[in-house]
Design a protein around this motif. Structure first.
Motif, short mmCIF file in Angstrom:
data_model
loop_
_atom_site.label_atom_id
_atom_site.label_comp_id
_atom_site.label_asym_id
_atom_site.label_seq_id
_atom_site.Cartn_x
_atom_site.Cartn_y
_atom_site.Cartn_z
N GLY A 93 44.08 43.40 53.87
CA GLY A 93 44.55 42.59 54.99
C GLY A 93 43.48 41.77 55.66
N GLU A 94 42.20 42.08 55.42
CA GLU A 94 41.12 41.28 55.99
C GLU A 94 41.06 39.93 55.26
N ASN A 95 41.09 38.86 56.05
CA ASN A 95 41.14 37.50 55.48
C ASN A 95 42.34 37.36 54.55
N LEU A 96 43.47 37.83 55.01
CA LEU A 96 44.67 37.89 54.16
C LEU A 96 45.07 36.52 53.63
N GLN A 97 45.10 35.52 54.50
CA GLN A 97 45.59 34.21 54.07
C GLN A 97 44.73 33.61 52.96
N GLU A 98 43.42 33.84 53.02
CA GLU A 98 42.55 33.35 51.96
C GLU A 98 42.86 34.05 50.64
N LYS A 99 43.04 35.36 50.71
CA LYS A 99 43.32 36.12 49.49
C LYS A 99 44.68 35.75 48.90
N VAL A 100 45.68 35.59 49.77
CA VAL A 100 47.01 35.24 49.28
C VAL A 100 47.02 33.84 48.69
N SER A 101 46.29 32.91 49.32
CA SER A 101 46.22 31.54 48.78
C SER A 101 45.55 31.53 47.41
N ALA A 102 44.48 32.32 47.27
CA ALA A 102 43.81 32.41 45.96
C ALA A 102 44.72 33.04 44.93
N LEU A 103 45.48 34.07 45.34
CA LEU A 103 46.42 34.73 44.43
C LEU A 103 47.52 33.76 44.02
N HIS A 104 48.00 32.99 44.97
CA HIS A 104 49.05 31.99 44.68
C HIS A 104 48.56 30.98 43.65
N THR A 105 47.32 30.54 43.80
CA THR A 105 46.75 29.58 42.85
C THR A 105 46.63 30.19 41.46
N LYS A 106 46.17 31.42 41.39
CA LYS A 106 46.04 32.09 40.08
C LYS A 106 47.40 32.24 39.40
N LEU A 107 48.43 32.57 40.18
CA LEU A 107 49.76 32.74 39.60
C LEU A 107 50.29 31.43 39.03
N HIS A 108 50.10 30.35 39.77
CA HIS A 108 50.69 29.08 39.36
C HIS A 108 49.83 28.33 38.33
N THR A 109 48.61 28.78 38.13
CA THR A 109 47.79 28.22 37.05
C THR A 109 47.71 29.18 35.87
N GLN A 110 48.49 30.26 35.96
CA GLN A 110 48.59 31.27 34.90
C GLN A 110 47.24 31.92 34.59
N ARG A 111 46.40 32.05 35.62
CA ARG A 111 45.12 32.74 35.46
C ARG A 111 45.16 34.15 36.05
N TYR A 112 46.29 34.53 36.55
CA TYR A 112 46.42 35.89 37.13
C TYR A 112 46.46 36.94 36.02
N GLN A 113 45.66 37.97 36.19
CA GLN A 113 45.62 39.06 35.23
C GLN A 113 45.74 40.39 35.97
N PRO A 114 46.84 41.14 35.78
CA PRO A 114 46.99 42.42 36.48
C PRO A 114 45.90 43.40 36.08
N GLN A 115 45.52 44.24 37.02
CA GLN A 115 44.55 45.29 36.74
C GLN A 115 45.25 46.52 36.16
N PRO A 116 44.54 47.36 35.42
CA PRO A 116 45.17 48.56 34.87
C PRO A 116 45.68 49.48 35.97
N THR A 117 46.63 50.28 35.60
CA THR A 117 47.20 51.27 36.53
C THR A 117 46.38 52.55 36.47
#
Length: 474
Positions: A93-117
């Motif tokens: 939750g610290e600097n949430l908007q920055e993290k969510v914006s970066a996550l949004h960019t990764k998702l829409h550029t298909q660079r998002y990679q889930p971490q292992p469980t």
């Protein structure tokens, strides 16, 4: 065979349940127009899916917006265990908007990679261990947003007898349906079915084929494949996941419902319409389901057909937990004539169901009691926790025990189960007294003092759920 749903679930209620869940998960800030539009978009998606059951959706990724991801973060369990990223809800939750914006960019550029469980093992009531998957916090955010999008589509398809992990539905509704079917419908035989290691044996190939019936967006399909193939870390070692979806992952319940919708629900509904000689009723909660049959031969034929059906999709019934038993208003008299003893019982959603009679023998009834194994396991966990927290302040212990007892009453407080709950409460109080007496005080606590503590902190047993036929009328 008529379609049976005594709770008369209406599909239009989905939107109310969704809006309620959405409003509960919102941050405390004022709702903006964009956030309102995000919710309306999913509502429109649901309406379109409901109008055309054959329509496939090829443009869904835009629903994973910054607003939806932010709301997904606030909807997560804030006290959940940490995944492989070792980040808690507060840490992310610290600097949430920055993290969510970066996550949004990764998702829409298909660079998002889930971490292992991260896999951990927790004890079951039977004494065995259950594997639980703990997902990284960022992956939970993505999965929660993805669940909302997919849920808006599949809630238009799921059948009425499916109750597990769905909006506006809960275990007690499923229990009510079972009760009504057994007491008011023509049910004389019950098939208590259990799929062996269901979550660990979901076939990824079949899973994707089922999803493609409704979703053709290659970006969403690729995201789901990444989630399924993310792998597992256990004791520091990574292993590839070829089948299965981890229990505990945010998206796992929805994937399980989709898988069983195609493997079990649609097939079972068709089977009872085409092949059954008598009435057949089905109630499913996730991978736990119960079927009621008017005739024994229908139950036997369905049981054999079910084994073959599940085998086609990599699943098997648990040989010890799957049974066809005689159960219903005539079971006791029929078994007495054959000298077969009392009717057998079956377990469903934490309750053992027994054949019984109403007061003054005014008709057949079903008595529901907490499963004995769960009762003993709960008492054991409370006892162990009291030992670990032996030196905590007595009022702190009391507050914790009050929460535990009230939670048990809220779930198990059904008519006919007061004796089992009272026994659990007595065991809890005795273990608390033993724990306090171990402190080594010069004057050990006596029963008069203990009674005051019990009356202050431990809620008394009460019935919080009405009889199912009364709740149905309401």
């Amino acid at each position: 065979m008529t379609y049976f749903n005594p709770l008369c679930h209406q599909r239009s209620q989905w939107s109310e349940g969704f809006w309620l869940r959405e409003s509960l998960s919102k941050p405390t800030e004022t709702l903006t127009q964009s956030k309102e539009e995000t919710g309306r978009a999913l509502h429109r998606l649901h309406e379109v899916a409901k109008r055309d059951s054959h329509l496939t959706f090829n443009n869904l990724l835009h629903h994973l917006s910054i607003e939806k991801l932010t709301r997904a973060y606030y909807a997560l369990n804030r006290k959940a265990a940490k995944g492989v990223d070792e980040q808690s809800w507060d840490d992310y939750g610290e600097n949430l908007q920055e993290k969510v914006s970066a996550l949004h960019t990764k998702l829409h550029t298909q660079r998002y990679q889930p971490q292992p469980t991260k896999r951990v093992w927790i004890p079951k009531a039977s004494g065995q261990l259950r594997p639980i998957g703990i997902t990284a916090i960022e992956d939970k955010v993505v999965q929660q947003a993805l669940v909302w999008v997919m849920e808006s589509i599949y809630e238009a398809d799921f059948l009425g007898f499916s109750y597990g992990f769905r909006p506006n539905r809960n275990p007690h509704q499923a229990l009510d349906v079972v009760y009504i079917a057994l007491t008011e419908k023509k049910v004389s035989w019950v098939l208590d079915a259990d799929i062996q290691g269901f979550f660990d044996h979901i076939d990824h190939g079949w899973m994707m084929k089922f999803i493609e019936h409704r979703i053709s967006d290659k970006r969403i399909l690729g995201l789901l494949k990444k989630i399924l193939k993310a792998g597992v870390i256990e004791e520091g070692k990574w292993s590839k996941t070829r089948i299965g979806t981890p229990q505990g992952a945010v998206i796992s319940p929805l994937l399980a419902n989709i898988y069983l919708h195609y493997v079990l629900d649609l097939w079972a509904h068709q089977w009872r319409r085409k092949y059954a000689r008598g009435e057949v009723y089905i109630v499913r909660y996730a991978d736990d389901f119960v079927l009621g049959f008017q005739y024994r031969i229908d139950g036997e034929h369905f049981h054999q057909a079910l084994i073959e059906r599940l085998k086609c999709f990599g699943l098997t019934l648990h040989p010890e937990k799957t049974r066809l038993i005689e159960f219903g208003r005539f079971a006791e008299s029929n078994r007495r004539e054959r000298g077969a003893g009392k009717p057998e019982t079956f377990d469903f959603l934490g309750f053992t169901h027994l054949c019984s009679n109403k007061r003054n023998n005014k008709g057949f009834s079903v008595r529901r009691q907490t499963i004995s194994k769960r009762l003993r396991a709960t008492v054991k966990r409370i006892k162990e926790q009291l030992k670990r927290n032996n030196m905590f302040n007595v009022h702190r212990q009391g507050r914790w025990l009050r929460k535990v007892m009230q939670g048990l009453i809220n779930y198990y407080g059904v008519p006919g189960n007061s004796t089992a709950l009272a026994r659990l409460r007595t065991e809890m109080c005795c273990n608390w007294r033993k724990s306090l007496r171990r402190r080594g005080n010069k004057r050990p606590i006596n029963w008069l003092q203990m009674t005051k503590l019990i009356n202050r902190w431990i809620p008394k047993v009460s019935v919080v759920h009405p009889y199912p036929n009364q709740r149905r009328c309401v």
